[in-house]
Design a protein around this motif. Structure first.
Motif, PDB file in Angstrom:
ATOM      1  N   ASP A  57       0.824  -1.225   0.000  1.00 59.83           N
ATOM      2  CA  ASP A  57       0.000   0.000   0.000  1.00 59.83           C
ATOM      3  C   ASP A  57       0.856   1.273   0.000  1.00 59.83           C
ATOM      4  O   ASP A  57       0.400   2.328   0.448  1.00 59.83           O
ATOM      5  CB  ASP A  57      -0.960  -0.006   1.194  1.00 59.83           C
ATOM      6  N   VAL A  58       2.086   1.168  -0.513  1.00 60.13           N
ATOM      7  CA  VAL A  58       2.979   2.341  -0.545  1.00 60.13           C
ATOM      8  C   VAL A  58       2.332   3.524  -1.272  1.00 60.13           C
ATOM      9  O   VAL A  58       1.598   3.339  -2.251  1.00 60.13           O
ATOM     10  CB  VAL A  58       4.327   1.971  -1.227  1.00 60.13           C
ATOM     11  N   ASP A  59       2.600   4.724  -0.772  1.00 57.80           N
ATOM     12  CA  ASP A  59       2.226   5.966  -1.452  1.00 57.80           C
ATOM     13  C   ASP A  59       3.494   6.564  -2.044  1.00 57.80           C
ATOM     14  O   ASP A  59       4.549   6.553  -1.380  1.00 57.80           O
ATOM     15  CB  ASP A  59       1.695   6.985  -0.434  1.00 57.80           C
ATOM     16  N   ARG A 100      16.939   8.605  10.144  1.00 60.48           N
ATOM     17  CA  ARG A 100      16.492   9.053  11.472  1.00 60.48           C
ATOM     18  C   ARG A 100      15.365   8.145  11.938  1.00 60.48           C
ATOM     19  O   ARG A 100      14.362   7.990  11.241  1.00 60.48           O
ATOM     20  CB  ARG A 100      16.003  10.502  11.376  1.00 60.48           C
ATOM     21  N   ILE A 102      12.246   7.639  13.814  1.00 63.04           N
ATOM     22  CA  ILE A 102      11.254   8.555  14.395  1.00 63.04           C
ATOM     23  C   ILE A 102      10.312   7.832  15.343  1.00 63.04           C
ATOM     24  O   ILE A 102       9.591   8.475  16.105  1.00 63.04           O
ATOM     25  CB  ILE A 102      10.447   9.302  13.296  1.00 63.04           C
ATOM     26  N   ALA A 103      10.313   6.503  15.309  1.00 64.62           N
ATOM     27  CA  ALA A 103       9.484   5.687  16.200  1.00 64.62           C
ATOM     28  C   ALA A 103      10.079   4.285  16.134  1.00 64.62           C
ATOM     29  O   ALA A 103      10.888   3.994  15.237  1.00 64.62           O
ATOM     30  CB  ALA A 103       8.024   5.688  15.724  1.00 64.62           C
ATOM     31  N   VAL A 106      10.477   2.461  12.693  1.00 58.24           N
ATOM     32  CA  VAL A 106      10.143   3.415  11.626  1.00 58.24           C
ATOM     33  C   VAL A 106      11.333   4.366  11.446  1.00 58.24           C
ATOM     34  O   VAL A 106      11.737   5.047  12.392  1.00 58.24           O
ATOM     35  CB  VAL A 106       8.873   4.234  11.942  1.00 58.24           C
ATOM     36  N   VAL A 108      13.019   7.380   8.840  1.00 59.47           N
ATOM     37  CA  VAL A 108      12.896   8.275   7.693  1.00 59.47           C
ATOM     38  C   VAL A 108      14.289   8.451   7.086  1.00 59.47           C
ATOM     39  O   VAL A 108      15.232   8.808   7.791  1.00 59.47           O
ATOM     40  CB  VAL A 108      12.331   9.651   8.105  1.00 59.47           C
ATOM     41  N   VAL A 110      16.450  10.489   4.140  1.00 63.83           N
ATOM     42  CA  VAL A 110      16.464  11.606   3.190  1.00 63.83           C
ATOM     43  C   VAL A 110      17.627  11.352   2.234  1.00 63.83           C
ATOM     44  O   VAL A 110      18.782  11.274   2.644  1.00 63.83           O
ATOM     45  CB  VAL A 110      16.600  12.965   3.905  1.00 63.83           C
ATOM     46  N   THR A 135      12.326  11.801   0.241  1.00 64.75           N
ATOM     47  CA  THR A 135      12.019  11.218   1.552  1.00 64.75           C
ATOM     48  C   THR A 135      11.523   9.801   1.340  1.00 64.75           C
ATOM     49  O   THR A 135      10.604   9.585   0.537  1.00 64.75           O
ATOM     50  CB  THR A 135      10.906  12.024   2.262  1.00 64.75           C
ATOM     51  N   VAL A 137      10.069   6.710   3.757  1.00 61.53           N
ATOM     52  CA  VAL A 137       9.704   6.306   5.119  1.00 61.53           C
ATOM     53  C   VAL A 137       9.707   4.781   5.166  1.00 61.53           C
ATOM     54  O   VAL A 137       8.927   4.129   4.465  1.00 61.53           O
ATOM     55  CB  VAL A 137       8.333   6.865   5.538  1.00 61.53           C
ATOM     56  N   VAL A 139       9.422   1.108   7.187  1.00 61.61           N
ATOM     57  CA  VAL A 139       8.789   0.440   8.328  1.00 61.61           C
ATOM     58  C   VAL A 139       9.297  -0.998   8.383  1.00 61.61           C
ATOM     59  O   VAL A 139       9.375  -1.671   7.347  1.00 61.61           O
ATOM     60  CB  VAL A 139       7.245   0.459   8.184  1.00 61.61           C
ATOM     61  N   ALA A 148       7.273   2.505   2.971  1.00 61.73           N
ATOM     62  CA  ALA A 148       5.821   2.671   3.102  1.00 61.73           C
ATOM     63  C   ALA A 148       5.331   3.973   2.472  1.00 61.73           C
ATOM     64  O   ALA A 148       4.146   4.106   2.157  1.00 61.73           O
ATOM     65  CB  ALA A 148       5.422   2.643   4.581  1.00 61.73           C
ATOM     66  N   HIS A 149       6.251   4.922   2.296  1.00 59.12           N
ATOM     67  CA  HIS A 149       5.849   6.222   1.756  1.00 59.12           C
ATOM     68  C   HIS A 149       7.078   6.886   1.143  1.00 59.12           C
ATOM     69  O   HIS A 149       8.168   6.837   1.720  1.00 59.12           O
ATOM     70  CB  HIS A 149       5.273   7.101   2.870  1.00 59.12           C
ATOM     71  N   HIS A 151       8.323  10.605  -1.074  1.00 54.91           N
ATOM     72  CA  HIS A 151       7.949  11.957  -1.526  1.00 54.91           C
ATOM     73  C   HIS A 151       9.217  12.607  -2.079  1.00 54.91           C
ATOM     74  O   HIS A 151      10.239  12.657  -1.394  1.00 54.91           O
ATOM     75  CB  HIS A 151       7.374  12.749  -0.344  1.00 54.91           C
TER      76      HIS A 151
END
Lengths: 168, 168
Positions: A57-59, A100, A102-103, A106, A108, A110, A135, A137, A139, A148-149, A151
């Motif tokens: 389901d990647v965006d 990085r 972030i959770a 998860v 991120v 760059v 970017t 992201v 997971v 997963a994402h 941009h």
């Protein structure tokens, strides 16, 4: 068993600096490998490989603001572009990605890259060779990292001269 | 205690549809409220409020590929822009953000907006009014949602006519 695991991690720490110039965790090595595989897939114009490490389901949001939802759509869109504007293009990565956490599980990333040898855009203008800032992201699920994402934005080198973060 | 919590959630579900036109979870309501507050802060040119719901180590990548790291840098960069190009601008949100939970306590929001009334860019060209597509990565920690990463891209409406995902 535990000691053997510690030994493996220790060995990985000894090997990783030789590869990357810095001590990297197992997770960083895995993520870096995915980014490398994606660059390689772009340059082989193999769009199955390009999306292989994405979630189903990647965006994906590209440099002109198109928003593609789901791995199959992302693959198909890139496959069309790699028969056209990107057919003879080459992705050159500009530097080591910044990672990085972030959770838990998860990260991120760059990533900066440049596309060389692209064709003309629909407007008739050349595709910018200024470079892109991407970017990704990541997971981790069931011990596997996936994108997963995503941009992406074209870097405007003229605007960069006026970065307000660097204003006195 | 547990029933009281269930009651509260049930009450929230009754209230939320009236606000948003759809049943929204408590988390969706909280995230939507942050996006609304950020739009409002932009329009009041209050950059302390604009970054109030970010993590201290937030990364922000803007439409020309500038990469700002840390809340204070993001605040300062936006504050400079809101004394210049964005001093009389207004952010108009185009539609309801798309929210997707990519991991426990991690939600990616895709937000479309348009900046009206901006000044000229350093190049002398007008700031695009085509609209932007903004990724906001939200993380919940200690029951509070915050923006951990942002990435923005200007939408190219001409390119959108040639979206390869829509090619036959």
């Amino acid at each position: 068993m535990r000691l053997r695991l510690v030994g493996l991690v220790f060995a990985a720490c000894l090997v990783a600096p030789a590869l990357a110039g810095a001590v990297m965790s197992e997770d960083e090595v895995a993520i870096q490998a995915i980014i490398d595989r994606q660059t390689d897939a772009w340059n082989r114009h193999d769009m199955d490989a390009f999306v292989a490490d994405t979630t189903s389901d990647v965006d994906w949001i590209n440099v002109v603001g198109m928003h593609w939802e789901g791995r199959e759509t992302v693959r198909r869109a890139h496959a069309v572009l790699h028969k056209g504007i990107f057919a003879h293009s080459r992705m050159v990565r500009a530097d080591k990605p910044e990672l990085r956490e972030i959770a838990p599980d998860v990260v991120v990333a760059v990533v900066q890259n440049r596309i060389e040898g692209a064709g003309l855009m629909p407007s008739g203008e050349p595709y910018p060779t200024n470079g892109n800032i991407l970017t990704l992201v990541f997971v981790k699920k069931d011990a596997v990292w996936r994108i997963a994402h995503a941009h992406n934005t074209t870097i405007d080198r003229d605007a960069a001269q006026h970065d307000p973060a660097k204003s006195p």
